[in-house]
Design a protein around this motif. Structure first.
Motif, PDB file in Angstrom:
ATOM      1  N   ILE A 534       0.807  -1.221   0.000  1.00  0.00           N
ATOM      2  CA  ILE A 534       0.000   0.000   0.000  1.00  0.00           C
ATOM      3  C   ILE A 534       0.843   1.275   0.000  1.00  0.00           C
ATOM      4  CG2 ILE A 534      -1.970  -1.126   1.087  1.00  0.00           C
ATOM      5  CD1 ILE A 534      -1.132   0.182   3.740  1.00  0.00           C
ATOM      6  N   ALA A 535       2.130   1.169   0.314  1.00  0.00           N
ATOM      7  CA  ALA A 535       2.998   2.355   0.296  1.00  0.00           C
ATOM      8  C   ALA A 535       4.456   1.921   0.308  1.00  0.00           C
ATOM      9  CB  ALA A 535       2.720   3.254   1.491  1.00  0.00           C
ATOM     10  N   ILE A 536       5.301   2.704  -0.374  1.00  0.00           N
ATOM     11  CA  ILE A 536       6.752   2.471  -0.401  1.00  0.00           C
ATOM     12  C   ILE A 536       7.451   3.815  -0.278  1.00  0.00           C
ATOM     13  CG2 ILE A 536       8.719   1.671  -1.785  1.00  0.00           C
ATOM     14  CD1 ILE A 536       6.893  -0.317  -3.136  1.00  0.00           C
ATOM     15  N   GLY A 537       8.498   3.874   0.544  1.00  0.00           N
ATOM     16  CA  GLY A 537       9.285   5.101   0.641  1.00  0.00           C
ATOM     17  C   GLY A 537      10.030   5.167   1.955  1.00  0.00           C
ATOM     18  N   ASP A 538      10.865   6.196   2.126  1.00  0.00           N
ATOM     19  CA  ASP A 538      11.497   6.391   3.423  1.00  0.00           C
ATOM     20  C   ASP A 538      10.480   7.050   4.358  1.00  0.00           C
ATOM     21  OD1 ASP A 538      11.425   9.098   2.765  1.00  0.00           O
ATOM     22  OD2 ASP A 538      13.551   9.190   2.262  1.00  0.00           O
ATOM     23  N   LEU A 539      10.851   7.235   5.614  1.00  0.00           N
ATOM     24  CA  LEU A 539       9.891   7.752   6.586  1.00  0.00           C
ATOM     25  C   LEU A 539       9.370   9.133   6.200  1.00  0.00           C
ATOM     26  CD1 LEU A 539      11.290   6.619  10.054  1.00  0.00           C
ATOM     27  CD2 LEU A 539       9.057   6.066   9.080  1.00  0.00           C
ATOM     28  N   SER A 540      10.227   9.975   5.651  1.00  0.00           N
ATOM     29  CA  SER A 540       9.793  11.318   5.251  1.00  0.00           C
ATOM     30  C   SER A 540       8.740  11.240   4.151  1.00  0.00           C
ATOM     31  CB  SER A 540      10.983  12.144   4.766  1.00  0.00           C
ATOM     32  OG  SER A 540      11.908  12.349   5.810  1.00  0.00           O
ATOM     33  N   ALA A 541       8.975  10.373   3.166  1.00  0.00           N
ATOM     34  CA  ALA A 541       8.015  10.228   2.068  1.00  0.00           C
ATOM     35  C   ALA A 541       6.697   9.649   2.563  1.00  0.00           C
ATOM     36  CB  ALA A 541       8.612   9.334   0.984  1.00  0.00           C
ATOM     37  N   LEU A 542       6.765   8.736   3.513  1.00  0.00           N
ATOM     38  CA  LEU A 542       5.537   8.135   4.042  1.00  0.00           C
ATOM     39  C   LEU A 542       4.745   9.143   4.877  1.00  0.00           C
ATOM     40  CD1 LEU A 542       6.872   4.588   5.027  1.00  0.00           C
ATOM     41  CD2 LEU A 542       5.547   5.213   3.003  1.00  0.00           C
TER      42      LEU A 542
END
Length: 576
Positions: A534-542
Motif C-alpha cells: 500500500i505504500a513504499i518510501g522512506d519515513l519522510s516520504a511516508l
C-alpha cells in the motif's frame, strides 16, 4: 499490596537465576519487567505465579504465601506464558469455554463475559475458527481473553507482544488498560521499550538482580545529556571515530546517522568533538527507554579493533559476483480463492536495506518465500540477483541468504558444526568452507563460541549464529524474516550493526520486523496490508501522505496507514 517480595531468589543447581529481589506492587498498577536475555524476568513471573518456589526470601501474592498457599494464588490469577497455552484444534469459542470451565466460571456469568472479551479483542466474527488457523496477533488476543475470563485481580504476562504486529499490540494494550481501570494489577515482561514506556513503573533486571525501579519518565531523566547523534552520510567512518573513545556504552547505526550513549560522568573531549563534527552534525539527542536500557546495562559495547576493521572496509564481495537487485512485477500468490500476495511491483537496489512492515497475515512471509524460490507465484514475475525466481532454483539459492522467523539451526550441534553443515549445504569446498566460516565468525562476533552447543546459547547469540549460517556463501541478497524478535535492545543494536556492514559492502537486505523502532535502520520501507503493497518510501516520504498530521514515530506512520486502510470499504480494499 498485591505483591510483596523480600529478599526473593531462585537457584537452579549452581546457577543463581534471581537474588535479593525486593519489590512491592499495588492495586491497579502496570509494572513492566525489562532486561537482557537470561536476566531472570520469566523466573520472577513464575515465582509471582507460585509456579516456582523461591530458594531464598519470601513472597506474598494477593495476601497468600507463594510456598504454603500456592493453590489459593493459582486459582485467582491469570498467567500467560511466552508459548501459546491454547489448543490449536479447538475453535475460539471452544478454547474460551474450556478456560471458563477449569476456572469455575458460573454459566450465568460466562456468556456475558465472553461477549465482552470477544468484542474488545475483535474476535467475535471468528468464533468458529480453529485456534491454529488464527494469525499471531489474534492468537495472542485469544490467549489474553482465556486468562481474563475469570476476571482475575492479578494478570502476569510473559512477553505478551512478542511476534505481534503494532496494530494488534495496540489492541492488546487497550484490553489491558480497560482491565486496569477496573482495579486489576498487571505485571508483564517485555523486550519492546515502547511497551515499557506505557507502564506505571519499570523494573530493570540484570544477571538476576533488580538494578532499577521507577516511572519511565524518572528513568529517562537519568539519561538526559548522555545520548548523542551524528547525522552523516558516512556512518561507517562516524562509527570508527567512536572506537576507542572512553565511556561509550552503546552505538546504534541508523540509515542516516549514528546514535551513541555515554557512561554517566564521561565527557567528550574537544578533539573528539572536532573529529565527529568533521564527519557530520553532532548533537544531543532526546533519550528513550532503549537508551535507559543501555545505561543500566552498563557494559561498554563499542566494537573491538578487529570488528571495527570489518566495519570500515567493504564486506567481502558476493561469491557470485552479481549485484543483489530485487525486482518484481505484478507478483501474486493465491491459495484457492484467497489472495495472500496480490500484484506486488517493486525494485530494491544493491546495498539497500528495505524494511517490510505489515500486520500479522499481511503477506510478508509469503512474499519472501516467493522471492527465495520456496513458493511458486500464481502470476507475475520476480528477479533476484539476476536470476528469475521460477527458472533456476539451484542458481538462485547460491545467490541468496535466508533467515526464517524460526532459526533453522540444529540445537544438538555446536556452533562450529552448524556452520560446517551449512557450508556443505551451500556446496562449498573444504578450503572455501574454512575461509567462509572464518569470515562469518569474524563478521558476527562468534569468536570463542565455536565449541558451544546451540541449545545452551542465549537467543541473541543463536540469532548471530543463524545470520552467520545464512551468509557463509556471501550472498548477493539477504532475506531476514523477523530476525530480532524477542531479543533485548543491546543485542538488537549489535545485530543491526552487522546488517549495516553487509549492506555497506553491497549486499541487498530485505527484512521484516514488528519492532517499528527498527524502521530507522532501513533506507526505505514497504507497507503491506491484505497482501497488497500500500505504500513504499522512506519515513519522510511516508509522512507526506498525511499532511498536517504530527506523526513523530515510525509506529505513528504505520498506524496512520493501517487506520486509513481499515476505514476503506472491504470491497474497495480487495479490488485495489
Amino acid at each position: 499490596m498485591v505483591i510483596e517480595a523480600e529478599g526473593l531468589g531462585r537457584r537452579y543447581r549452581s546457577v543463581l537465576a534471581l537474588s535479593d529481589i525486593d519489590i512491592e506492587i499495588g492495586v491497579g498498577e502496570i509494572v513492566g519487567l525489562v532486561g537482557p536475555d537470561g536476566a531472570g524476568k520469566t523466573t520472577l513471573l513464575q515465582l509471582f505465579a507460585a509456579i516456582l518456589d523461591p530458594s531464598e526470601g519470601r513472597c506474598q501474592v494477593l495476601g497468600h504465601d507463594t510456598v504454603n498457599e500456592a493453590a489459593q494464588i493459582t486459582s485467582k490469577i491469570g498467567y500467560m506464558a511466552q508459548g501459546f497455552t491454547l489448543y490449536d484444534r479447538l475453535t475460539v469459542a471452544e478454547n474460551l469455554s474450556f478456560a471458563a470451565k477449569i476456572r469455575g466460571v458460573p454459566g450465568g456469568d460466562y456468556m456475558a463475559r465472553r461477549r465482552r472479551l470477544l468484542d474488545m479483542a475483535g474476535l467475535t466474527p471468528f468464533l468458529d475458527r480453529r485456534e491454529g488457523a488464527l494469525s499471531g496477533g489474534m492468537r495472542k488476543k485469544l490467549a489474553l481473553c482465556a486468562n481474563l475470563i475469570h476476571e482475575p485481580p492479578l494478570l502476569l504476562l510473559d512477553e505478551p507482544g512478542l511476534g505481534v504486529d503494532p496494530l494488534s499490540r495496540r489492541e492488546l494494550w487497550q484490553i489491558l488498560d480497560d482491565f486496569r481501570s477496573e482495579g486489576a494489577t498487571i505485571v508483564l515482561s517485555t523486550s519492546y521499550m515502547d511497551e515499557a514506556d506505557r507502564c506505571d513503573r519499570v523494573a530493570f533486571l540484570d544477571r538476576g538482580r533488580l538494578m532499577a525501579l521507577g516511572r519511565p519518565d524518572e528513568l529517562r531523566a537519568q539519561a538526559k545529556g548522555l545520548v548523542h547523534s551524528i547525522v552523516s552520510d558516512r556512518p561507517a567512518e562516524a562509527e570508527a571515530a567512536l572506537h576507542g573513545m572512553a565511556g561509550v556504552l552503546g552505538i546504534q547505526w541508523r540509515a542516516d546517522s549514528v546514535r551513541f550513549v555515554m557512561k554517566p560522568g564521561a565527557d567528550i573531549s574537544q578533539d573528539e568533538k572536532a573529529r565527529m563534527d568533521a564527519l557530520g552534525q553532532l548533537a544531543l539527542a532526546e533519550p528513550g527507554m532503549e537508551d535507559v536500557f543501555t545505561i543500566l546495562r552498563g557494559d561498554e559495547s563499542v566494537p573491538g579493533e578487529a570488528e571495527t576493521a570489518v566495519a570500515t572496509r567493504p564486506a567481502a564481495r558476493a561469491a557470485t559476483g552479481k549485484t543483489g537487485e530485487i525486482a518484481t512485477k505484478g507478483l501474486t500468490r493465491r491459495f484457492g480463492d484467497f489472495v495472500a500476495v496480490g500484484d506486488v511491483t517493486l525494485t530494491i537496489a544493491p546495498g539497500e536495506i528495505f524494511g517490510l512492515l505489515g500486520a500479522n497475515g499481511a503477506g510478508k512471509t509469503t512474499l519472501i518465500r516467493m522471492l527465495c524460490g520456496l513458493l511458486p507465484p500464481s502470476s507475475g514475475s520476480a528477479t533476484v540477483a539476476g536470476v528469475e525466481v521460477t527458472s533456476d532454483q539451484g542458481q538462485l539459492r547460491q545467490r541468496i541468504g535466508y533467515m526464517s522467523q524460526r532459526f533453522s539451526l540444529y540445537p544438538d550441534l555446536t556452533v562450529g558444526e552448524n556452520l560446517s553443515f551449512f557450508a556443505s549445504a551451500y556446496g562449498l569446498s573444504r578450503r572455501d568452507a574454512r575461509e567462509a566460516i572464518g569470515w562469518a565468525v569474524e563478521m558476527t562476533g562468534l569468536g570463542g563460541q565455536h565449541g558451544e552447543m546451540v541449545a545452551r546459547l542465549s537467543g541473541a547469540v543463536r540469532q548471530r549464529v543463524a545470520l552467520g549460517c545464512s551468509i557463509l556463501h556471501r550472498p548477493a541478497a539477504l532475506f531476514l524474516d523477523e530476525p530480532t524478535s524477542g531479543v533485548d535492545p543491546l543485542a538488537r543494536f549489535r545485530f543491526w550493526r552487522l546488517i549495516r556492514i553487509l549492506a555497506e559492502g553491497g549486499m541487498t537486505v530485505l527484512v521484516t520486523t514488528h519492532n517499528l523502532e527498527e524502521a530507522a535502520y532501513c533506507h526505505r520501507l514497504g507497507l503491506m496490508d491484505m497482501g497488497r503493497m500500500i505504500a513504499i518510501g522512506d519515513l519522510s516520504a511516508l509522512r507526506a501522505h498525511f499532511p498536517g498530521r504530527e506523526l513523530a514515530t515510525a509506529e505513528d506512520v504505520f498506524l496512520a496507514f493501517m487506520e486509513r486502510e481499515r476505514a476503506r470499504p472491504q470491497s474497495e480494499r480487495a479490488a485495489s
